[in-house]
Design an enzyme around this catalytic site. Structure first.
Site, PDB file in Angstrom:
ATOM      1  N   PRO A 128      -8.465   8.756   3.296  1.00 23.05           N
ATOM      2  CA  PRO A 128      -7.893   7.614   3.999  1.00 23.05           C
ATOM      3  C   PRO A 128      -7.437   6.466   3.106  1.00 23.05           C
ATOM      4  O   PRO A 128      -6.688   5.608   3.567  1.00 23.05           O
ATOM      5  CB  PRO A 128      -9.007   7.170   4.947  1.00 23.05           C
ATOM      6  CG  PRO A 128     -10.252   7.731   4.375  1.00 23.05           C
ATOM      7  CD  PRO A 128      -9.861   8.998   3.677  1.00 23.05           C
ATOM      8  N   GLY A 129      -7.823   6.460   1.862  1.00 27.69           N
ATOM      9  CA  GLY A 129      -7.320   5.438   0.946  1.00 27.69           C
ATOM     10  C   GLY A 129      -5.966   5.779   0.359  1.00 27.69           C
ATOM     11  O   GLY A 129      -5.315   4.913  -0.236  1.00 27.69           O
TER      12      GLY A 129
ATOM     13  N   GLU B 274      -3.216  33.763   9.467  1.00 24.99           N
ATOM     14  CA  GLU B 274      -3.964  33.843   8.212  1.00 24.99           C
ATOM     15  C   GLU B 274      -5.105  34.850   8.246  1.00 24.99           C
ATOM     16  O   GLU B 274      -5.511  35.345   7.199  1.00 24.99           O
ATOM     17  CB  GLU B 274      -4.515  32.463   7.831  1.00 24.99           C
ATOM     18  CG  GLU B 274      -3.432  31.478   7.467  1.00 24.99           C
ATOM     19  CD  GLU B 274      -3.969  30.228   6.799  1.00 24.99           C
ATOM     20  OE1 GLU B 274      -5.212  30.043   6.755  1.00 24.99           O
ATOM     21  OE2 GLU B 274      -3.151  29.436   6.326  1.00 24.99           O
TER      22      GLU B 274
ATOM     23  N   ARG C 274      -5.030  26.794  -4.815  1.00 25.64           N
ATOM     24  CA  ARG C 274      -4.540  25.450  -4.534  1.00 25.64           C
ATOM     25  C   ARG C 274      -4.106  24.822  -5.851  1.00 25.64           C
ATOM     26  O   ARG C 274      -4.931  24.440  -6.681  1.00 25.64           O
ATOM     27  CB  ARG C 274      -5.634  24.606  -3.858  1.00 25.64           C
ATOM     28  CG  ARG C 274      -6.014  25.103  -2.474  1.00 25.64           C
ATOM     29  CD  ARG C 274      -4.843  25.051  -1.524  1.00 25.64           C
ATOM     30  NE  ARG C 274      -5.244  25.292  -0.144  1.00 25.64           N
ATOM     31  CZ  ARG C 274      -4.400  25.274   0.877  1.00 25.64           C
ATOM     32  NH1 ARG C 274      -3.113  25.041   0.673  1.00 25.64           N
ATOM     33  NH2 ARG C 274      -4.830  25.509   2.095  1.00 25.64           N
TER      34      ARG C 274
ATOM     35  N   ARG D  11       0.855  -1.185   0.000  1.00 26.18           N
ATOM     36  CA  ARG D  11       0.000   0.000   0.000  1.00 26.18           C
ATOM     37  C   ARG D  11       0.895   1.240   0.000  1.00 26.18           C
ATOM     38  O   ARG D  11       1.687   1.441   0.911  1.00 26.18           O
ATOM     39  CB  ARG D  11      -0.929   0.020   1.220  1.00 26.18           C
ATOM     40  CG  ARG D  11      -1.975  -1.079   1.195  1.00 26.18           C
ATOM     41  CD  ARG D  11      -2.981  -0.866   0.058  1.00 26.18           C
ATOM     42  NE  ARG D  11      -3.943  -1.943  -0.039  1.00 26.18           N
ATOM     43  CZ  ARG D  11      -3.942  -2.867  -0.994  1.00 26.18           C
ATOM     44  NH1 ARG D  11      -2.988  -2.876  -1.913  1.00 26.18           N
ATOM     45  NH2 ARG D  11      -4.878  -3.802  -1.028  1.00 26.18           N
ATOM     46  N   GLU D  12       0.780   2.028  -1.064  1.00 25.03           N
ATOM     47  CA  GLU D  12       1.528   3.284  -1.169  1.00 25.03           C
ATOM     48  C   GLU D  12       0.600   4.424  -0.787  1.00 25.03           C
ATOM     49  O   GLU D  12      -0.577   4.437  -1.175  1.00 25.03           O
ATOM     50  CB  GLU D  12       2.050   3.475  -2.596  1.00 25.03           C
ATOM     51  CG  GLU D  12       3.056   2.412  -2.987  1.00 25.03           C
ATOM     52  CD  GLU D  12       3.499   2.507  -4.435  1.00 25.03           C
ATOM     53  OE1 GLU D  12       4.498   1.849  -4.769  1.00 25.03           O
ATOM     54  OE2 GLU D  12       2.855   3.227  -5.228  1.00 25.03           O
TER      55      GLU D  12
ATOM     56  N   GLU E 274      -0.504  32.583   0.345  1.00 24.08           N
ATOM     57  CA  GLU E 274      -1.202  33.237   1.456  1.00 24.08           C
ATOM     58  C   GLU E 274      -1.236  34.750   1.301  1.00 24.08           C
ATOM     59  O   GLU E 274      -2.132  35.409   1.829  1.00 24.08           O
ATOM     60  CB  GLU E 274      -0.548  32.852   2.787  1.00 24.08           C
ATOM     61  CG  GLU E 274      -0.760  31.398   3.162  1.00 24.08           C
ATOM     62  CD  GLU E 274      -0.136  31.037   4.488  1.00 24.08           C
ATOM     63  OE1 GLU E 274       0.595  31.876   5.062  1.00 24.08           O
ATOM     64  OE2 GLU E 274      -0.378  29.911   4.953  1.00 24.08           O
TER      65      GLU E 274
ATOM     66  N   GLU F 168      -3.273  11.786   6.349  1.00 25.15           N
ATOM     67  CA  GLU F 168      -3.552  13.127   6.862  1.00 25.15           C
ATOM     68  C   GLU F 168      -4.828  13.141   7.694  1.00 25.15           C
ATOM     69  O   GLU F 168      -5.879  12.691   7.259  1.00 25.15           O
ATOM     70  CB  GLU F 168      -3.700  14.133   5.723  1.00 25.15           C
ATOM     71  CG  GLU F 168      -3.978  15.532   6.227  1.00 25.15           C
ATOM     72  CD  GLU F 168      -4.171  16.546   5.110  1.00 25.15           C
ATOM     73  OE1 GLU F 168      -4.155  17.750   5.407  1.00 25.15           O
ATOM     74  OE2 GLU F 168      -4.343  16.134   3.948  1.00 25.15           O
TER      75      GLU F 168
ATOM     76  N   GLU G 125      -2.581  29.573  13.509  1.00 32.53           N
ATOM     77  CA  GLU G 125      -3.054  29.722  12.131  1.00 32.53           C
ATOM     78  C   GLU G 125      -4.109  30.823  12.013  1.00 32.53           C
ATOM     79  O   GLU G 125      -4.119  31.573  11.040  1.00 32.53           O
ATOM     80  CB  GLU G 125      -3.602  28.390  11.612  1.00 32.53           C
ATOM     81  CG  GLU G 125      -2.553  27.320  11.427  1.00 32.53           C
ATOM     82  CD  GLU G 125      -1.507  27.661  10.371  1.00 32.53           C
ATOM     83  OE1 GLU G 125      -1.772  28.513   9.501  1.00 32.53           O
ATOM     84  OE2 GLU G 125      -0.417  27.063  10.416  1.00 32.53           O
TER      85      GLU G 125
ATOM     86  N   LEU H  14      -0.677  23.363   8.578  1.00 32.76           N
ATOM     87  CA  LEU H  14      -0.016  22.118   8.943  1.00 32.76           C
ATOM     88  C   LEU H  14       0.347  22.072  10.417  1.00 32.76           C
ATOM     89  O   LEU H  14       0.588  23.106  11.047  1.00 32.76           O
ATOM     90  CB  LEU H  14       1.277  21.965   8.132  1.00 32.76           C
ATOM     91  CG  LEU H  14       1.139  21.836   6.630  1.00 32.76           C
ATOM     92  CD1 LEU H  14       2.514  21.903   5.977  1.00 32.76           C
ATOM     93  CD2 LEU H  14       0.442  20.525   6.283  1.00 32.76           C
TER      94      LEU H  14
ATOM     95  N   ALA I  27      -6.431  27.624   8.192  1.00 35.59           N
ATOM     96  CA  ALA I  27      -5.961  26.259   8.417  1.00 35.59           C
ATOM     97  C   ALA I  27      -4.468  26.189   8.182  1.00 35.59           C
ATOM     98  O   ALA I  27      -3.889  27.065   7.541  1.00 35.59           O
ATOM     99  CB  ALA I  27      -6.687  25.287   7.480  1.00 35.59           C
TER     100      ALA I  27
END
Length: 198
Positions: A120-121, A102, A69, A42-43, A150, A125, A98, A83, A81
């Protein structure tokens, strides 16, 4: 009628782990996983995780920011939002950072709104979205200098009901925006009784 569904943390044995590509923000990795009946490769993208903030003012308007984006070649409307890129930083402190960086805002009240995996596949994250209220501006001398994408963000206060309509009609595509505004509307419909203090 059965119990309400709840996700279960149930890791399978990882027989090998390889970093296929080490990136600036996240890595592409490959795990050989023992599923009992078979072993599979699984990668996925190994991601540090993120936080997001549904900032609501006294009139139940939510703050959304426009941000380019590149992977989807679109300018999306999103809540503040970012990281989880500061080691050992508490999630609510990351969210407060954040919000200040921002949106030039400080919140006096914080709650955990919702948690979710983005894809999730294909990625590990995980994002926690907070609800922030009792908002006030960051002092002029303490404001963060925004760069890159930003620097071009445009803030807009949107009535929560209008943001819900935008999510349900397909005008919003950011997962933090869609999940956050729907979760905030659901929490409000329950008299905020589902919120957990941050």
């Amino acid at each position: 009628m059965g119990e309400s569904p709840a996700d279960l943390v149930a890791p399978r044995p990882v027989l090998s782990h390889e970093v296929i590509h080490a990136g600036k923000v996240f890595d592409l990795v490959g795990d050989v996983v023992d599923l009992g009946e078979s072993q599979v490769l699984r990668e996925y993208v190994a991601h540090p995780g993120a936080v997001a903030v549904i900032a609501l003012d006294d009139d139940d308007q939510v703050l959304l920011l426009s941000q380019y984006r590149h992977p989807v070649r679109s300018v999306l409307w999103e809540p503040p939002a970012g990281l989880r890129d500061v080691p050992d930083e508490e999630l609510v402190l990351a969210a407060a950072r954040e919000l200040a960086e921002e949106a030039d805002l400080v919140a006096g009240a914080w709650w955990r709104l919702v948690d979710f995996y983005t894809t999730p596949g294909g990625s590990d994250e995980r994002i926690r979205i907070f609800l922030a209220r009792d908002l006030r501006p960051v002092a002029d001398g303490d404001r963060f200098t925004r760069t890159d994408e930003e620097a071009a963000m445009v803030p807009q206060w949107v009535p929560l009901d209008d943001a819900v309509d935008a999510a349900l009609s397909g005008r919003l595509h950011s997962p933090t925006a869609v999940t956050g505004v729907l979760a905030a509307a659901a929490a409000r419909a329950r008299g905020w009784s589902t919120l957990e203090p941050a």
